[in-house]
Design a protein around this motif. Structure first.
Motif, PDB file in Angstrom:
ATOM      1  N   GLU A   1       0.811  -1.225   0.000  1.00  0.00           N
ATOM      2  CA  GLU A   1       0.000   0.000   0.000  1.00  0.00           C
ATOM      3  C   GLU A   1       0.841   1.271   0.000  1.00  0.00           C
ATOM      4  O   GLU A   1       0.406   2.292  -0.522  1.00  0.00           O
ATOM      5  N   HIS A   2       2.073   1.195   0.545  1.00  0.00           N
ATOM      6  CA  HIS A   2       2.924   2.384   0.566  1.00  0.00           C
ATOM      7  C   HIS A   2       3.446   2.740  -0.828  1.00  0.00           C
ATOM      8  O   HIS A   2       3.879   3.872  -1.045  1.00  0.00           O
TER       9      HIS A   2
ATOM     10  N   THR B   1       6.585   8.714   2.459  1.00  0.00           N
ATOM     11  CA  THR B   1       7.636   8.023   1.714  1.00  0.00           C
ATOM     12  C   THR B   1       8.559   9.018   1.031  1.00  0.00           C
ATOM     13  O   THR B   1       9.778   8.823   1.010  1.00  0.00           O
ATOM     14  N   VAL B   2       7.974  10.075   0.474  1.00  0.00           N
ATOM     15  CA  VAL B   2       8.809  11.079  -0.214  1.00  0.00           C
ATOM     16  C   VAL B   2       9.795  11.700   0.773  1.00  0.00           C
ATOM     17  O   VAL B   2      10.971  11.889   0.464  1.00  0.00           O
TER      18      VAL B   2
ATOM     19  N   LEU C   1       1.617   2.200  -3.650  1.00  0.00           N
ATOM     20  CA  LEU C   1       0.493   2.483  -4.554  1.00  0.00           C
ATOM     21  C   LEU C   1       0.467   3.941  -5.040  1.00  0.00           C
ATOM     22  O   LEU C   1       0.243   4.180  -6.237  1.00  0.00           O
ATOM     23  N   PRO C   2       0.715   4.927  -4.166  1.00  0.00           N
ATOM     24  CA  PRO C   2       0.695   6.320  -4.664  1.00  0.00           C
ATOM     25  C   PRO C   2       1.672   6.541  -5.812  1.00  0.00           C
ATOM     26  O   PRO C   2       1.382   7.298  -6.740  1.00  0.00           O
ATOM     27  N   PHE C   3       2.844   5.889  -5.753  1.00  0.00           N
ATOM     28  CA  PHE C   3       3.843   6.074  -6.811  1.00  0.00           C
ATOM     29  C   PHE C   3       3.380   5.456  -8.123  1.00  0.00           C
ATOM     30  O   PHE C   3       3.652   5.968  -9.203  1.00  0.00           O
TER      31      PHE C   3
ATOM     32  N   PHE D   1       0.225   5.206  -8.909  1.00  0.00           N
ATOM     33  CA  PHE D   1      -0.863   6.066  -9.396  1.00  0.00           C
ATOM     34  C   PHE D   1      -0.332   7.196 -10.273  1.00  0.00           C
ATOM     35  O   PHE D   1      -0.907   7.532 -11.295  1.00  0.00           O
TER      36      PHE D   1
ATOM     37  N   PHE E   1      -3.539   7.267   0.707  1.00  0.00           N
ATOM     38  CA  PHE E   1      -2.453   7.285  -0.283  1.00  0.00           C
ATOM     39  C   PHE E   1      -1.697   8.614  -0.243  1.00  0.00           C
ATOM     40  O   PHE E   1      -0.477   8.640  -0.392  1.00  0.00           O
TER      41      PHE E   1
ATOM     42  N   ARG F   1      12.594   9.364   1.189  1.00  0.00           N
ATOM     43  CA  ARG F   1      13.490   9.348   0.014  1.00  0.00           C
ATOM     44  C   ARG F   1      14.412  10.571   0.032  1.00  0.00           C
ATOM     45  O   ARG F   1      15.569  10.491  -0.331  1.00  0.00           O
TER      46      ARG F   1
ATOM     47  N   ALA G   1       0.538   8.431   2.740  1.00  0.00           N
ATOM     48  CA  ALA G   1       1.645   7.485   2.491  1.00  0.00           C
ATOM     49  C   ALA G   1       2.659   8.098   1.534  1.00  0.00           C
ATOM     50  O   ALA G   1       3.871   7.953   1.722  1.00  0.00           O
ATOM     51  N   PHE G   2       2.157   8.799   0.540  1.00  0.00           N
ATOM     52  CA  PHE G   2       3.034   9.435  -0.455  1.00  0.00           C
ATOM     53  C   PHE G   2       3.959  10.447   0.236  1.00  0.00           C
ATOM     54  O   PHE G   2       5.181  10.433   0.051  1.00  0.00           O
TER      55      PHE G   2
END
Lengths: 425, 267
Positions: free
Chosen positions: A346-347, B217-218, A349-351, A353, B210, B221, B213-214
């Motif tokens: 799920e982490h 995660t960014v 999935l945004p990428f 998308f 999402f 990174r 989460a985006f």
């Protein structure tokens, strides 16, 4: 006369000594002895812990302290050895009103959570390293209150690994329940056509393969970073079979770079079978599936390089992905390929998308095999999954209501039952 | 400064720049780094497998067992060979045989043997995955979602204070969010008017997740990117013989020469 004084002083000293000794003796007796102290193997564990139990006493309160000692040598000599010789190790210390059987985290069907018994789990591997099956250890409990100390007799206890973990009985129950729902759904699916809702990402598969055929460029299919022990990889290999059939029919070039050798070999068999089912054994090549490397970013760099040079017409990213997801799909996007991704990570999935044309979210990946093949048995499994979801929704709703009621009304028993039933232990 | 530290800095800076050069376009420097990376990764994993798996988990227990047994039968063997460690065991032979069976794929005539190994791996994988999935993806999720909606205050009445009400709101939101999101994943149910609306709310919940989460995660990174830049910054000094500026300059010169040449040769 002098002798008489000395004799009187000695007598007085003996008297006071005996009186003080008696009072000290009297004080020691005030801590009653432990009743029913036993040491046994900790149930349902791997054999590295022992369980000490004894009945609670009237004097158990927070002013009192228990100290637990363990030794591997105490019982090996001709008689009980001295404290130092026996190598007693203090493994635990707690207040007199703590560590009751009810505090042990085991469910109600596997454990009597009594409030009248002290139960102490001693993790022996913390003190003795690797524990051999059947090893006997010796335990004693020291009770302290102020300056008073009372020691229990030494009790032996053998530990062993347990074959069954009864605390996970609920897991087995749910597996059986879900399996039954699946079998029921599959049996009924054979009788008639089941409805299956549209999954846009999978409808685009034909379009992607058709585009690759028209452009004469390869199709890249990635199965993710995990091995065959992962549900998402199993789903990805299944989808690969369905896609391979179509690719074989259209006579398009397929490339499947792998990061896991076992998955690669399984995929070789699947693709071979798919080409055979499509009647295109002649088009099958062993190098459709090829191994790159196990290392995450070395694999990513290699696949990125290949995609940049070959400019595929379509890229499929199915399975489980980590940080490489964006690095792969970004390059695929730059090459102008149609990109379809599907993952239950799920982490990531945004990428997917933002870089892919279509993305299968979580369970859609598991449903893809059934959707593409339209096999009634597989479609039946989707109905089984849906039954599982209905069950989960009902349980969440009823569980929340039940827990709220139990909390408001003070029904501790109900709280424990609900908590235990939905604890994965 | 130690020569190996300086050499290490130059290699680190060089390979970082080679990999980053891909941001412009594919080029020979990236290909060097790519092939080096793959080669080193495979070699490293091979050596790890030999020294961390094959020798301690298979070779040592099996050879110890064999030598111990041989010493019992033929006493003079112990004069020449002394097994290291315990008496060993022959049990690791079973997984070893399954593993070795996979290598028979190299020989087409006996490649059928590998299917037993693969059958075991896939069966074992599925067997291991199913209960683990039920425990973590099903039971644990339900456990995490079920929460009492109201809490009691010290007097025994329902707590209606601000924080308690916020906790209650969170519990209700979580519970409803999970239910409507699950609704989105119904495959065998035709969505009617109401269920379509419920599904849409489910999608909103998914999108909020999402987005969160985006962002998380960014940020992670970026932390990795800072690490690389920090290395480049550290290795710019005279202690490292100005590794970073010199190598950046060399890469830029190479780019001008290489892409200038390819522009001239292209029709």
């Amino acid at each position: 006369m002098k002798n008489g004084k000395i004799a009187a002083a000695v007598l007085a000293a003996i008297f006071f000594a005996s009186v003080s000794g008696a009072s000290a003796e009297k004080k020691k007796i005030e801590i009653p002895p432990l009743e029913g102290l036993t040491a046994r193997d900790m149930p349902y564990d791997m054999g590295a812990a022992a369980l000490l139990e004894w009945k609670i006493r009237d004097c158990d309160n927070q002013d009192m302290t228990y100290r637990i000692f363990v030794s591997s040598l105490a019982g090996t000599g001709p008689a009980l050895r001295s404290f130092t010789e026996a190598g007693w190790i203090k493994v635990d210390e707690f207040k007199g009103n703590e560590r009751l059987a009810k505090d042990i985290e085991l469910p109600f069907w596997a454990w009597n959570a009594s409030k009248n018994i002290h139960a102490v789990k001693v993790s022996l591997d913390n003190f003795f390293g690797k524990i051999q099956d059947g090893s006997v250890y010796y335990f004693k409990v020291m009770t302290l209150r102020g300056k008073q100390i009372s020691e229990s007799p030494v009790v032996p206890g053998a530990v062993k690994g347990n074959w069954f973990n009864l605390s996970r009985f609920n897991n087995l129950f749910y597996v059986i329940l879900i399996s039954m729902a699946f079998f029921w759904a599959v049996t009924h699916a054979k009788k008639g056509n089941l409805f299956i809702r549209r999954i846009t990402g999978l409808d685009a598969v034909e379009e992607a393969i058709g585009r690759a055929t028209e452009m004469g460029k390869p199709v890249y299919y990635l199965t993710g970073r995990l091995g065959m022990g992962s549900m998402s990889t199993i789903a990805a290999t299944f989808i690969l079979g369905e896609i391979s059939k179509r690719i074989a029919t259209y006579d398009t070039q397929l490339k499947v770079p792998h990061t896991e050798p076992v998955t690669m070999t399984v995929c070789q068999e699947i693709v071979k079978q798919a080409y055979s089912e499509a009647g295109r054994q002649d088009a099958y090549r062993e190098d459709i599936n090829f191994y790159v490397t196990d290392d995450q970013f070395a694999y990513t760099a290699a696949v990125d390089g290949m995609m940049t040079r070959e400019k595929p017409a379509a890229c499929f990213y199915m399975g489980y992905y980590y940080a490489e997801s964006l690095l792969l799909t970004e390059i695929g996007s730059h090459t102008g390929a149609i990109q379809i991704a599907g993952t239950d990570a799920e982490h990531q999935l945004p990428f997917f998308f933002i870089t892919c044309d279509y993305t299968l979210i979580g369970e859609e990946l598991y449903a893809a095999g059934a959707y593409l093949s339209k096999d009634p048995v597989l479609v039946g499994t989707l109905r089984g999954q849906d039954i599982g979801k209905v069950f989960a929704m009902a349980v969440i709703l009823l569980g929340a209501i039940g827990l709220t009621l139990a909390h408001v009304r003070g029904w501790d028993g109900l709280t424990r039952v609900i908590g235990n039933l939905f604890n994965s232990f | 400064m130690d020569f190996t530290a300086i050499l290490g800095a130059w290699i680190a800076v060089g390979l970082t720049l080679f990999i980053l050069s891909f941001l412009y376009r594919d080029n020979p420097l990236f290909k060097i780094a790519e092939n080096l990376y793959i080669g080193i990764a495979i070699g490293y994993i091979f050596s790890i497998t030999i020294y961390n798996v094959w020798i301690p988990k298979i070779y040592q227990p099996v050879s110890n067992r064999v030598f111990t047994s041989l010493s019992n039968w033929v006493p003079w063997v112990s004069k020449f060979v002394t097994p290291a460690g315990d008496a060993g065991s022959l049990t690791p032979l079973f997984p070893a045989i399954i593993g070795i069976s996979l290598l028979t794929r190299i020989f087409p005539k006996i490649s059928w043997i590998s299917r037993y190994g693969f059958a075991f791996i896939v069966g074992y994988g599925a067997g291991l995955a199913i209960p683990a999935t039920v425990a973590t993806m099903f039971i644990a999720q339900i456990e995490g979602t079920i929460q009492p909606v109201f809490k009691l205050a010290s007097g025994g009445a329902i707590d209606l204070s601000g924080p308690a009400l916020w906790t209650s709101f969170s519990a209700i939101l979580l519970c409803l969010g999970v239910i409507v999101t699950l609704f989105y994943f119904f495959f065998s149910l035709e969505h009617g008017k109401i269920s379509k609306k419920v599904t849409k709310i489910g999608i909103y919940f998914l999108m909020v997740y999402f987005g969160a989460a985006f962002g998380t995660t960014v940020m992670g990174r970026f932390a990795l990117l800072y690490g690389r830049f920090f290395d480049l910054y550290t290795y710019r000094t005279s202690g490292y013989y100005h590794a970073t500026p010199i190598l950046i300059l060399l890469v830029l010169i190479f780019f001008f020469v290489y892409f200038g040449k390819s522009r001239k040769t292209s029709p």
